[in-house]
Design an enzyme around this catalytic site. Structure first.
Site, PDB file in Angstrom:
ATOM      1  N   HIS A 143      -3.638  -6.607 -31.083  1.00 53.61           N
ATOM      2  CA  HIS A 143      -2.874  -7.581 -31.872  1.00 53.61           C
ATOM      3  C   HIS A 143      -1.374  -7.478 -31.569  1.00 53.61           C
ATOM      4  O   HIS A 143      -0.710  -8.466 -31.278  1.00 53.61           O
ATOM      5  CB  HIS A 143      -3.131  -7.351 -33.366  1.00 53.61           C
ATOM      6  CG  HIS A 143      -2.426  -8.334 -34.257  1.00 53.61           C
ATOM      7  ND1 HIS A 143      -3.067  -9.376 -34.880  1.00 53.61           N
ATOM      8  CD2 HIS A 143      -1.113  -8.448 -34.588  1.00 53.61           C
ATOM      9  CE1 HIS A 143      -2.184 -10.084 -35.563  1.00 53.61           C
ATOM     10  NE2 HIS A 143      -0.985  -9.538 -35.413  1.00 53.61           N
ATOM     11  N   GLU A 176       0.878 -10.291 -29.381  1.00 51.16           N
ATOM     12  CA  GLU A 176       2.047 -10.955 -29.976  1.00 51.16           C
ATOM     13  C   GLU A 176       3.285 -10.733 -29.104  1.00 51.16           C
ATOM     14  O   GLU A 176       4.064 -11.660 -28.859  1.00 51.16           O
ATOM     15  CB  GLU A 176       2.317 -10.445 -31.393  1.00 51.16           C
ATOM     16  CG  GLU A 176       1.256 -10.833 -32.421  1.00 51.16           C
ATOM     17  CD  GLU A 176       1.086 -12.343 -32.579  1.00 51.16           C
ATOM     18  OE1 GLU A 176       2.062 -13.079 -32.368  1.00 51.16           O
ATOM     19  OE2 GLU A 176      -0.032 -12.782 -32.905  1.00 51.16           O
ATOM     20  N   LYS A 190       3.055 -12.812 -25.895  1.00 52.85           N
ATOM     21  CA  LYS A 190       3.302 -14.241 -26.130  1.00 52.85           C
ATOM     22  C   LYS A 190       4.806 -14.492 -26.220  1.00 52.85           C
ATOM     23  O   LYS A 190       5.329 -15.430 -25.615  1.00 52.85           O
ATOM     24  CB  LYS A 190       2.626 -14.694 -27.433  1.00 52.85           C
ATOM     25  CG  LYS A 190       1.148 -14.954 -27.287  1.00 52.85           C
ATOM     26  CD  LYS A 190       0.593 -15.681 -28.507  1.00 52.85           C
ATOM     27  CE  LYS A 190       0.729 -14.867 -29.760  1.00 52.85           C
ATOM     28  NZ  LYS A 190       0.306 -15.560 -30.971  1.00 52.85           N
ATOM     29  N   ASN A 191       5.498 -13.627 -26.979  1.00 51.95           N
ATOM     30  CA  ASN A 191       6.946 -13.800 -27.133  1.00 51.95           C
ATOM     31  C   ASN A 191       7.656 -13.635 -25.795  1.00 51.95           C
ATOM     32  O   ASN A 191       8.539 -14.427 -25.442  1.00 51.95           O
ATOM     33  CB  ASN A 191       7.513 -12.778 -28.111  1.00 51.95           C
ATOM     34  CG  ASN A 191       7.120 -13.084 -29.544  1.00 51.95           C
ATOM     35  OD1 ASN A 191       6.631 -14.169 -29.844  1.00 51.95           O
ATOM     36  ND2 ASN A 191       7.328 -12.122 -30.428  1.00 51.95           N
TER      37      ASN A 191
END
Ligand SMILES: Nc1ncnc2c1ncn2[C@@H]1O[C@H](COP(=O)(O)OP(=O)(O)OP(=O)(O)O)[C@@H](O)[C@H]1O
Ligand SMILES: [Mg+2]
Length: 409
Positions: free
Chosen positions: A247, A251, A254-255
């Protein structure tokens, strides 16, 4: 009226079950990774786990429900928060029902597992529902620093409590449903006693890359290096919950991808994202560096704020194709996952160049112990903070008064 005053005068608008008072008097009992593993070891005892959870889950739910009650009336009265509160009340009552039940009755144990699955499913949408409530509040009343600080304090604890109760419920249901996970037979519930960190990094990269390709038709490469303090080149392993690690990494990827692609829109070559995994005697550290243009220091703290999130409403987000950005909850929730087992997540940025996000985990499973909120006087005091004068000078944005006779009156 100030936020603190609103909080103090806040009488229970919600229908709080009596059981909340009873169970909130107990403090939650944090489990260590070792205890989680013992619950799932070869001689795991469903009865022991049942007897622990039927007390511990209501304690954790009641502790956080006490805090919900201290939110400002205006937030409490949003339909989203009311709905969410009703889920908590119902789940608490369903679990409390098992307190008087016979732990030697097999049917009771089966019923308990079914109840846990129902409770877990009921709470699936807690994060977007709470986010919607905060958004409604924000749109109606705006944000001020005190509200932001208090909502931040509450939501960090609220979401942490949720991570912990889901962890407990998952462990019990996965371990005692009578089957082994065919894809991961060696996992103990959701814990991998031998989690290959680089493998999870690669997996998270591939998933984020797929989204990025879909959305931007391009994506940066990744370069992964690992350093083991023992001096060996063996893959780095850790006792951890791979889904939590995934997780956080997903994240961060993606950023990093979004920042990289958007900053290098016009160039042919995208700079790669560099990941370094390092194992020391105390910490396992994962650093992800991108060259996505960075963020100014002034804004870094805000990136972890639930209230200052700049993301558009989640409802309109759903219709977007393959969003790499949604609620603006990616960073704060990932930091909670890292903190849950005594780690952390920090962001270091060089504006104009790029950002490094660092995940710290405990290298030793004996130090991985749940970090849990407890409702007590200190917590209460946080909700009672009011806006005080700053004890540091704030640079004025007003033009300097340079008139010749300004000081004479
Ligand atoms: N590596 C990065 N480089 C530049 N800006 C970043 C980086 N990581 C985060 N940010 C900024 O921080 C903001 C918050 O990030 P966060 O992941 O919390 O939310 P989000 O990406 O907007 O939405 P989501 O909930 O889908 O993650 C981003 O919108 C982006 O502006
Ligand atoms: Mg994000």
């Amino acid at each position: 009226m100030k936020f603190a005053q609103i909080m103090l005068k806040n009488s229970s608008k919600l229908n709080i079950p009596k059981q909340v008072d009873r169970f909130s008097k107990y403090s939650p009992s944090p489990l260590s990774m070792k205890q989680f593993i013992d619950f799932g070891s070869a001689n795991a005892c469903e009865k022991t786990s049942f007897m622990f959870l039927r007390q511990e889950l209501p304690v954790r739910l009641a502790n956080i429900m006490k805090e919900i009650d201290f939110l400002p009336d205006k937030l409490l009265s949003t339909p989203s928060v009311k709905l969410l509160h009703s889920w908590y009340a119902q789940s608490l009552m369903e679990l409390v029902d098992f307190l008087e039940k016979d732990p030697d009755d097999k049917k009771i144990l089966t019923k308990f597992t079914e109840t846990l699955i129902n409770v877990r499913n009921r709470h699936n949408n807690v994060v977007p529902t709470m986010a919607q409530g905060v958004l409604e509040y924000k749109e109606a009343f705006g944000v001020d620093p005190v509200t932001n600080q208090n909502v931040q304090y509450f939501l960090d604890r609220f979401y942490m409590s949720r991570i912990s109760t889901r962890m407990l419920m998952n462990q019990h249901t996965l371990i005692f449903d009578g089957s082994t996970n065919p894809a991961h037979p060696k996992h103990i519930g959701s814990i991998d006693p031998n989690c290959d960190v680089v493998e999870v990094v690669e997996d998270a990269y591939e998933s984020a890359k797929m989204l990025c390709d879909q959305y931007y038709l391009t994506s940066p490469e990744v370069e992964i290096k690992q350093v083991n303090f023992k001096g060996t080149s063996d893959p780095i392993h850790i006792v951890y919950v791979p889904s939590h690690l995934y997780h956080m990494l997903f994240e961060l990827f993606k950023n990093a991808m979004r920042a990289t692609v958007e900053t290098h829109e016009t160039s042919l070559h995208l700079p790669p994202i560099k990941v370094r995994v390092s194992l020391g005697s105390e910490d396992l550290t994962i650093k992800m560096s991108d060259r996505g243009g960075g963020v100014p220091l002034r804004k870094i703290e805000r990136l972890f704020s639930y209230m200052y999130s700049t993301a558009p409403s989640p409802v309109s987000e759903i219709s977007r194709n393959a969003p790499l950005a949604g609620f603006g909850y990616g960073l704060p929730i990932s930091r909670l996952y890292a903190k849950y087992f005594q780690g952390d997540l920090q962001l270091y940025s060089m504006e104009g160049y790029g950002t490094s996000a660092v995940i710290y985990l405990k290298a030793l499973s004996t130090e991985s112990i749940e970090r849990l909120p407890v409702f007590n006087k200190s917590a209460l005091r946080h909700y009672q903070t009011s806006m005080e004068a700053d004890d540091w000078c704030i640079p004025s944005s007003e033009p300097k008064k340079l008139g010749k006779y300004e000081y004479s009156v």
